[in-house]
Design a protein around this motif. Sequence first.
Motif, mmCIF file in Angstrom:
data_model
loop_
_atom_site.group_PDB
_atom_site.id
_atom_site.type_symbol
_atom_site.label_atom_id
_atom_site.label_comp_id
_atom_site.label_asym_id
_atom_site.label_seq_id
_atom_site.Cartn_x
_atom_site.Cartn_y
_atom_site.Cartn_z
ATOM 1 N N ARG A 150 -3.845 -0.106 -29.350
ATOM 2 C CA ARG A 150 -4.316 1.217 -28.900
ATOM 3 C C ARG A 150 -5.495 1.064 -27.944
ATOM 4 N N SER A 209 -4.136 2.883 -24.564
ATOM 5 C CA SER A 209 -4.399 4.314 -24.487
ATOM 6 C C SER A 209 -5.335 4.590 -23.312
ATOM 7 N N SER A 230 -6.631 7.867 -23.175
ATOM 8 C CA SER A 230 -7.301 9.073 -23.634
ATOM 9 C C SER A 230 -8.707 8.733 -24.145
ATOM 10 N N GLN A 287 -2.443 11.728 -32.569
ATOM 11 C CA GLN A 287 -2.843 10.319 -32.551
ATOM 12 C C GLN A 287 -4.337 10.175 -32.840
ATOM 13 N N GLU A 311 -1.482 13.603 -28.212
ATOM 14 C CA GLU A 311 -2.775 12.908 -28.243
ATOM 15 C C GLU A 311 -3.638 13.416 -29.395
ATOM 16 N N ILE A 319 -9.005 9.420 -27.957
ATOM 17 C CA ILE A 319 -8.342 8.406 -28.771
ATOM 18 C C ILE A 319 -9.123 7.105 -28.735
#
Length: 136
Positions: free
Chosen positions: A69, A73, A75, A36, A33, A78
């Motif tokens: 994304r 995602s 996160s 990324q 992560e 992110i």
Amino acid sequence: TRLEAESYFASLSDDLRLIAALLARMQDPAQTESIQQLATVLLTNKIAAAWPKLTEHEQVLAQRAILDRLANSNSRGILRAVAMLANVVAQSSVLSRPWEELLPAMEQAARSPVETHREAAMTLLGQLTDSLGLRL
């Protein structure tokens, strides 16, 4: 050292292959992560200058990668970075080729049962309102 790395990175900034490499790292589930997120932040800093040099096909691929994304995602870090990146790309593309898929993707994220997706949609909406203002 950090200075050497920054110098090397700066020397690559005019190379469009850097944009492709950062997009690949941003999307690669094999990357941590942190990697990324870092790729997304670095891309945010470089993509505005590179945007006019990208072909229309490359621009569409970049936009799709960003929306992917945003949708996939979980996160928070992110997603915050992706929201900033999407804002920069929206600003870069508003005059040349409107990003038709952005608002439906934001709506989908805003309706998501996942809290971080809703948060990212609201963050991006706030950034777009500030950056694009009356153009929306």
